[in-house]
Design a protein around this motif. Structure first.
Motif, PDB file in Angstrom:
ATOM      1  N   THR A  63      74.272  60.331  20.010  1.00 19.64           N
ATOM      2  CA  THR A  63      73.030  59.985  19.302  1.00 19.64           C
ATOM      3  C   THR A  63      72.172  59.073  20.184  1.00 19.64           C
ATOM      4  OG1 THR A  63      73.894  58.007  18.209  1.00 19.64           O
ATOM      5  CG2 THR A  63      74.246  60.095  17.077  1.00 19.64           C
ATOM      6  N   GLY A  64      71.115  58.510  19.610  1.00 20.57           N
ATOM      7  CA  GLY A  64      70.220  57.642  20.382  1.00 20.57           C
ATOM      8  C   GLY A  64      70.464  56.167  20.101  1.00 20.57           C
ATOM      9  N   GLY A  65      69.547  55.330  20.591  1.00 18.74           N
ATOM     10  CA  GLY A  65      69.623  53.886  20.333  1.00 18.74           C
ATOM     11  C   GLY A  65      70.028  53.092  21.558  1.00 18.74           C
ATOM     12  N   THR A  66      69.885  51.782  21.447  1.00 19.51           N
ATOM     13  CA  THR A  66      70.148  50.915  22.606  1.00 19.51           C
ATOM     14  C   THR A  66      71.651  50.819  22.912  1.00 19.51           C
ATOM     15  OG1 THR A  66      70.229  48.943  21.209  1.00 19.51           O
ATOM     16  CG2 THR A  66      68.094  49.487  22.160  1.00 19.51           C
ATOM     17  N   THR A  67      72.491  50.965  21.900  1.00 15.51           N
ATOM     18  CA  THR A  67      73.933  50.885  22.156  1.00 15.51           C
ATOM     19  C   THR A  67      74.409  52.131  22.908  1.00 15.51           C
ATOM     20  OG1 THR A  67      74.080  49.683  20.075  1.00 15.51           O
ATOM     21  CG2 THR A  67      76.156  50.314  21.101  1.00 15.51           C
ATOM     22  N   MET A  68      73.876  53.293  22.511  1.00 19.46           N
ATOM     23  CA  MET A  68      74.222  54.518  23.244  1.00 19.46           C
ATOM     24  C   MET A  68      73.666  54.454  24.664  1.00 19.46           C
ATOM     25  SD  MET A  68      76.211  56.282  21.486  1.00 19.46           S
ATOM     26  CE  MET A  68      76.796  54.781  20.767  1.00 19.46           C
ATOM     27  N   HIS A 154      78.297  57.732  18.477  1.00 19.96           N
ATOM     28  CA  HIS A 154      77.078  57.374  17.756  1.00 19.96           C
ATOM     29  C   HIS A 154      76.954  55.878  17.508  1.00 19.96           C
ATOM     30  CE1 HIS A 154      78.860  56.462  13.744  1.00 19.96           C
ATOM     31  NE2 HIS A 154      79.848  57.218  14.201  1.00 19.96           N
ATOM     32  N   GLY A 155      75.719  55.440  17.276  1.00 19.53           N
ATOM     33  CA  GLY A 155      75.461  54.059  16.912  1.00 19.53           C
ATOM     34  C   GLY A 155      75.375  53.921  15.400  1.00 19.53           C
ATOM     35  N   ILE A 156      75.361  52.681  14.937  1.00 22.62           N
ATOM     36  CA  ILE A 156      75.116  52.376  13.524  1.00 22.62           C
ATOM     37  C   ILE A 156      74.061  51.280  13.528  1.00 22.62           C
ATOM     38  CG2 ILE A 156      76.073  51.478  11.351  1.00 22.62           C
ATOM     39  CD1 ILE A 156      78.889  52.281  12.428  1.00 22.62           C
ATOM     40  N   GLY A 157      73.042  51.426  12.691  1.00 27.11           N
ATOM     41  CA  GLY A 157      72.001  50.403  12.668  1.00 27.11           C
ATOM     42  C   GLY A 157      71.779  49.846  11.270  1.00 27.11           C
ATOM     43  N   ASP A 158      71.108  48.713  11.194  1.00 33.95           N
ATOM     44  CA  ASP A 158      70.649  48.169   9.924  1.00 33.95           C
ATOM     45  C   ASP A 158      69.501  49.064   9.434  1.00 33.95           C
ATOM     46  OD1 ASP A 158      70.116  45.842   7.979  1.00 33.95           O
ATOM     47  OD2 ASP A 158      68.184  46.155   8.962  1.00 33.95           O
ATOM     48  N   THR A 161      65.704  47.737   9.719  1.00 33.08           N
ATOM     49  CA  THR A 161      65.419  47.539  11.150  1.00 33.08           C
ATOM     50  C   THR A 161      65.171  48.894  11.819  1.00 33.08           C
ATOM     51  OG1 THR A 161      66.977  45.699  11.105  1.00 33.08           O
ATOM     52  CG2 THR A 161      66.297  46.482  13.283  1.00 33.08           C
ATOM     53  N   MET A 162      66.030  49.844  11.542  1.00 33.58           N
ATOM     54  CA  MET A 162      65.909  51.167  12.173  1.00 33.58           C
ATOM     55  C   MET A 162      64.650  51.894  11.687  1.00 33.58           C
ATOM     56  SD  MET A 162      68.174  51.147  14.278  1.00 33.58           S
ATOM     57  CE  MET A 162      67.627  52.714  14.912  1.00 33.58           C
ATOM     58  N   ALA A 163      64.408  51.837  10.376  1.00 38.22           N
ATOM     59  CA  ALA A 163      63.248  52.544   9.817  1.00 38.22           C
ATOM     60  C   ALA A 163      61.960  52.007  10.437  1.00 38.22           C
ATOM     61  CB  ALA A 163      63.228  52.385   8.302  1.00 38.22           C
ATOM     62  N   LYS A 164      61.872  50.682  10.579  1.00 43.41           N
ATOM     63  CA  LYS A 164      60.662  50.089  11.159  1.00 43.41           C
ATOM     64  C   LYS A 164      60.542  50.436  12.634  1.00 43.41           C
ATOM     65  CE  LYS A 164      59.774  46.595   7.764  1.00 43.41           C
ATOM     66  NZ  LYS A 164      60.093  45.248   7.291  1.00 43.41           N
ATOM     67  N   ARG A 165      61.652  50.368  13.342  1.00 43.38           N
ATOM     68  CA  ARG A 165      61.625  50.676  14.770  1.00 43.38           C
ATOM     69  C   ARG A 165      61.164  52.116  15.006  1.00 43.38           C
ATOM     70  NH1 ARG A 165      67.140  49.724  17.933  1.00 43.38           N
ATOM     71  NH2 ARG A 165      67.399  51.959  18.125  1.00 43.38           N
ATOM     72  N   ARG A 166      61.495  52.993  14.070  1.00 44.78           N
ATOM     73  CA  ARG A 166      61.139  54.410  14.223  1.00 44.78           C
ATOM     74  C   ARG A 166      59.792  54.754  13.610  1.00 44.78           C
ATOM     75  NH1 ARG A 166      67.150  56.211  12.599  1.00 44.78           N
ATOM     76  NH2 ARG A 166      68.086  56.026  14.640  1.00 44.78           N
ATOM     77  N   SER A 183      72.426  50.730   5.756  1.00 44.04           N
ATOM     78  CA  SER A 183      72.798  51.172   7.105  1.00 44.04           C
ATOM     79  C   SER A 183      72.139  52.497   7.468  1.00 44.04           C
ATOM     80  CB  SER A 183      74.316  51.337   7.204  1.00 44.04           C
ATOM     81  OG  SER A 183      74.740  52.416   6.389  1.00 44.04           O
ATOM     82  N   GLU A 184      72.191  52.785   8.762  1.00 50.58           N
ATOM     83  CA  GLU A 184      71.658  54.054   9.276  1.00 50.58           C
ATOM     84  C   GLU A 184      72.567  54.542  10.397  1.00 50.58           C
ATOM     85  OE1 GLU A 184      69.722  56.659  12.056  1.00 50.58           O
ATOM     86  OE2 GLU A 184      70.528  54.657  12.427  1.00 50.58           O
ATOM     87  N   ALA A 185      72.830  55.833  10.388  1.00 51.00           N
ATOM     88  CA  ALA A 185      73.532  56.481  11.506  1.00 51.00           C
ATOM     89  C   ALA A 185      73.151  57.959  11.487  1.00 51.00           C
ATOM     90  CB  ALA A 185      75.045  56.336  11.352  1.00 51.00           C
ATOM     91  N   SER A 224      74.413  40.729  13.004  1.00 49.60           N
ATOM     92  CA  SER A 224      73.389  41.312  12.122  1.00 49.60           C
ATOM     93  C   SER A 224      73.744  42.707  11.634  1.00 49.60           C
ATOM     94  CB  SER A 224      72.053  41.364  12.867  1.00 49.60           C
ATOM     95  OG  SER A 224      72.168  42.244  13.973  1.00 49.60           O
ATOM     96  N   LYS A 225      74.745  43.346  12.231  1.00 53.90           N
ATOM     97  CA  LYS A 225      75.097  44.704  11.803  1.00 53.90           C
ATOM     98  C   LYS A 225      76.322  44.741  10.883  1.00 53.90           C
ATOM     99  CE  LYS A 225      73.176  47.555  15.521  1.00 53.90           C
ATOM    100  NZ  LYS A 225      73.479  48.595  16.505  1.00 53.90           N
ATOM    101  N   ALA A 226      76.834  43.563  10.497  1.00 50.04           N
ATOM    102  CA  ALA A 226      78.071  43.529   9.708  1.00 50.04           C
ATOM    103  C   ALA A 226      77.962  44.388   8.440  1.00 50.04           C
ATOM    104  CB  ALA A 226      78.421  42.083   9.361  1.00 50.04           C
TER     105      ALA A 226
HETATM  106  O1  G3H Z   1      71.786  55.026  14.660  1.00 48.82           O
HETATM  107  C1  G3H Z   1      71.889  53.833  14.872  1.00 48.82           C
HETATM  108  C2  G3H Z   1      70.978  53.216  15.733  1.00 48.82           C
HETATM  109  O2  G3H Z   1      70.628  54.158  16.665  1.00 48.82           O
HETATM  110  C3  G3H Z   1      71.491  51.968  16.390  1.00 48.82           C
HETATM  111  O3  G3H Z   1      70.582  51.577  17.337  1.00 48.82           O
HETATM  112  O4  G3H Z   1      72.122  50.791  19.085  1.00 48.82           O
HETATM  113  O5  G3H Z   1      69.706  50.271  19.188  1.00 48.82           O
HETATM  114  O6  G3H Z   1      71.152  49.187  17.484  1.00 48.82           O
HETATM  115  P1  G3H Z   1      70.911  50.399  18.327  1.00 48.82           P
END
Ligand code: G3H
Length: 254
Positions: A63-68, A154-158, A161-166, A183-185, A224-226
């Motif tokens: 998947t995408g995101g900064t962790t990936m 894959h990543g997991i996001g808040d 936070t994710m909705a706004k970033r996208r 959460s979002e994934a 912040s992701k707990a």
């Molecule tokens: O799906 C989850 C998000 O992609 C996580 O994004 O790794 O930038 O926090 P992040």
């Protein structure tokens, strides 16, 4: 002292495994909210784990995101022959170019001496475009490979936070807020109990496909992701969680 800390993390791993009902948990020291090196360490741990499971001709969907992106950054050859294929898990879902899965799999394949294929899907995708694209032979071809992935990372996001970033529409953000999405994934948004509140329409892996994939690896850390991690694990059946100490401690406190 160092050994003591390592042993401490082992105890945390056992506790977190129980709490999340996860098959396997790996915890890295630190808090990735505060220090970038912690995310890099999670990336490296993920690559080391991949080396231990990868076999020839395996398909790895990401998947995408900064962790990936951190996993891609840490990528090295996974085996002698480099005979594996990297694919985006789903079409783009609003991330910045450098954090999109298409870009991430390209970097992974280059560093791992593997192959990659991309999924070109407009973002966001209308219902009409979706119906047309799924019938497109070149897209169907990639989709079939994605669905037969052996490994998914894959990543997991808040959620918010994710909705706004996208740059998600106000309507959808309201829907997420009024249903208290946490959460979002994979472009799916979940509430505290793991219920799906919203799903971004795109092609590729759907949540139900994960059940039949051998290795599903979640990488997500930071205090912040707990809540997001707990929420995702109520629904998502990932086999391994790679996280950090700050997220783990916060989850166990909650
Ligand atoms: O799906 C989850 C998000 O992609 C996580 O994004 O790794 O930038 O926090 P992040």
């Amino acid at each position: 002292k160092f050994m003591g800390e390592l042993m401490g993390l082992n105890v945390l791993e056992e506790q977190l495994k129980g709490k999340l009902q996860a098959k396997k948990v790996l915890i890295l020291p630190g808090n990735s909210d505060e220090h970038d090196w912690v995310k890099r360490e999670m990336g490296r741990a993920c690559v080391t784990f991949l080396q231990s499971i990868v076999k020839e001709r395996m398909i790895i969907a990401v998947t995408g995101g900064t962790t990936m992106a951190a996993v891609a950054n840490a990528m090295t050859p996974l085996s002698k022959n480099g005979d594996y294929l990297f694919l985006p898990a789903r079409g783009a879902i609003g991330e910045k170019a450098e954090d999109q899965s298409n870009r991430i799999v390209t970097e992974m394949a280059e560093k791992a001496n593997g192959d990659y294929r991309l999924l070109y899907v407009p973002d966001p995708l209308s219902e009409t475009a979706y119906q047309t694209l799924v019938k497109e032979p070149s897209i169907q071809d990639v989709l079939e490979q994605i669905k037969s992935a052996n490994i998914v990372i894959h990543g997991i996001g808040d959620a918010i936070t994710m909705a706004k970033r996208r740059k998600t529409s106000k309507e959808i953000i309201l829907k997420l807020q009024s249903n208290t999405a946490v959460s979002e994934a994979f472009g799916y948004y979940f509430d505290e109990s793991g219920k799906i509140i919203h799903k971004v329409r795109t092609l590729g892996i759907q949540l139900e496909d994960l059940v039949s994939i051998d290795h599903v690896i979640a990488v997500a850390g930071g205090k912040s992701k707990a809540k997001a991690i707990v929420s995702y694990f109520k629904q998502g059946k990932s086999d391994l969680l790679i996280t950090d100490e700050a997220a783990a401690k916060q989850i166990l406190r909650g």
